[in-house]
Design an enzyme around this catalytic site. Sequence first.
Site, short mmCIF file in Angstrom:
data_model
loop_
_atom_site.label_atom_id
_atom_site.label_comp_id
_atom_site.label_asym_id
_atom_site.label_seq_id
_atom_site.Cartn_x
_atom_site.Cartn_y
_atom_site.Cartn_z
N TYR A 49 0.83 -1.21 0.00
CA TYR A 49 0.00 0.00 0.00
C TYR A 49 0.86 1.26 0.00
O TYR A 49 1.61 1.51 0.95
CB TYR A 49 -0.91 -0.01 1.23
CG TYR A 49 -1.83 1.18 1.34
CD1 TYR A 49 -3.00 1.24 0.61
CD2 TYR A 49 -1.52 2.24 2.20
CE1 TYR A 49 -3.85 2.33 0.71
CE2 TYR A 49 -2.37 3.33 2.32
CZ TYR A 49 -3.54 3.37 1.57
OH TYR A 49 -4.37 4.45 1.67
N ASN A 75 7.54 -2.30 2.60
CA ASN A 75 6.60 -1.25 3.00
C ASN A 75 6.00 -1.61 4.36
O ASN A 75 4.81 -1.49 4.58
CB ASN A 75 5.49 -1.13 1.94
CG ASN A 75 4.57 0.06 2.17
OD1 ASN A 75 5.03 1.19 2.27
ND2 ASN A 75 3.27 -0.20 2.23
N SER A 96 3.01 -3.67 4.50
CA SER A 96 3.21 -4.96 3.82
C SER A 96 4.61 -5.10 3.25
O SER A 96 5.29 -4.11 2.99
CB SER A 96 2.21 -5.21 2.68
OG SER A 96 0.88 -5.21 3.14
N SER A 139 -0.54 -5.76 8.03
CA SER A 139 0.60 -5.86 7.12
C SER A 139 0.48 -7.15 6.32
O SER A 139 0.35 -8.23 6.89
CB SER A 139 1.92 -5.85 7.91
OG SER A 139 3.03 -5.76 7.05
N GLY A 140 0.50 -7.03 5.01
CA GLY A 140 0.42 -8.20 4.14
C GLY A 140 1.82 -8.69 3.82
O GLY A 140 2.46 -8.16 2.91
#
Length: 370
Positions: free
Chosen positions: A132, A204, A242, A280-281
Amino acid sequence: MKRTGQPTRARDLGVVIGEHPTGPHNAITDVAGVRVGHTTIQQPGCVNTGVTVIVPHSDIWTEPVFAGAHRLNGSGELTGLEWVRESGELTTAIGLTNTHNVGVVRDALVDAQVQARGEGLYWSLPVVGETYDGLLNDINGHHVRAEHVHAALAAAADGPVAEGNVGGGTGMICHGFKGGVGTASRVTDTATGRYTVGTLVQANHGRRERLRINGIPVGELIGPDQVPVPDMPRAYEPGSGSIIVIVATDAPLLPHQCTRLAQRAALAVGVLGGTGEQYSGDLMLAFATGNRGIPPYAWDEDVDTERPEVELRMVAPQLMTRLFDLVIEATEEAIVNALVAAQTLTGPDGRTAHALDHKLFRSALLLEGQ
């Protein structure tokens, strides 16, 4: 705190992570055949985004490779993973972009496969990952278009890989510093030859206070009083963001071994202070080019009758621990390279992500003056 000039890598600052040697470029492209391309999209004040592609080998559209995936935390997307898990195969190039442009990149990769294979009765399930960038980019403006994906594919090359504020990593933030794309590699010699493991990250993620590099609490030593943390919206939970980790190797791994390699990449995220935070991915994909000649997918009985069996090789289980060490080291260094290469960036609403100050970084690691 804005830096100019060519991006710098961790080793240029005297920062060495781990004990195993790197490949010639210390990049994912040290795995023979792997190519990386970026398209960076920037417009003053609002647009800071892009797309990165990783091409496992020149015939990926018609010749799959074995692959496996791992989820540290699932607040993110990496398309195509159900088929990777089901079949153990990666059938397309990989795209990385921002959260709201996954569909555009996925569709463009479908088009690229059709262009490569021609029309026919086959399917395409591209792997596209996202992080993101809405804090530094007009993410709802959908600025990534198919033409940018095709440009990244056309630009994909071996050799050195651009890092930091490039491609899909253009608008990313990592541990409260400016983040982005980073890459690294490791090699090991065996009785039958050399294996290379390379990683590429779109970083990120993470909280400043938890960042640790080579065991040193860098995030505590370089606090917000020295390098400001970006102003976050009130509802934005610290550590949200992420990370996508792509692992490549030329070792002849089977799908379950690829999955194990992807899982170990997650350990590197944790070593540096990431915890797989709630929003967070943190997703990892590993592919191996050491087994080639896997038939392409098509509804064609001749494929089955002409090649009812495929000869495969497999790395001995006793060597997996060494490969785990390589992927952990390479992923750690790739994240640090993203931090070191990234440059200060201001996005919409004047929000600024500051670069990791090189002098403060060296001082924290007790390297200043050496």
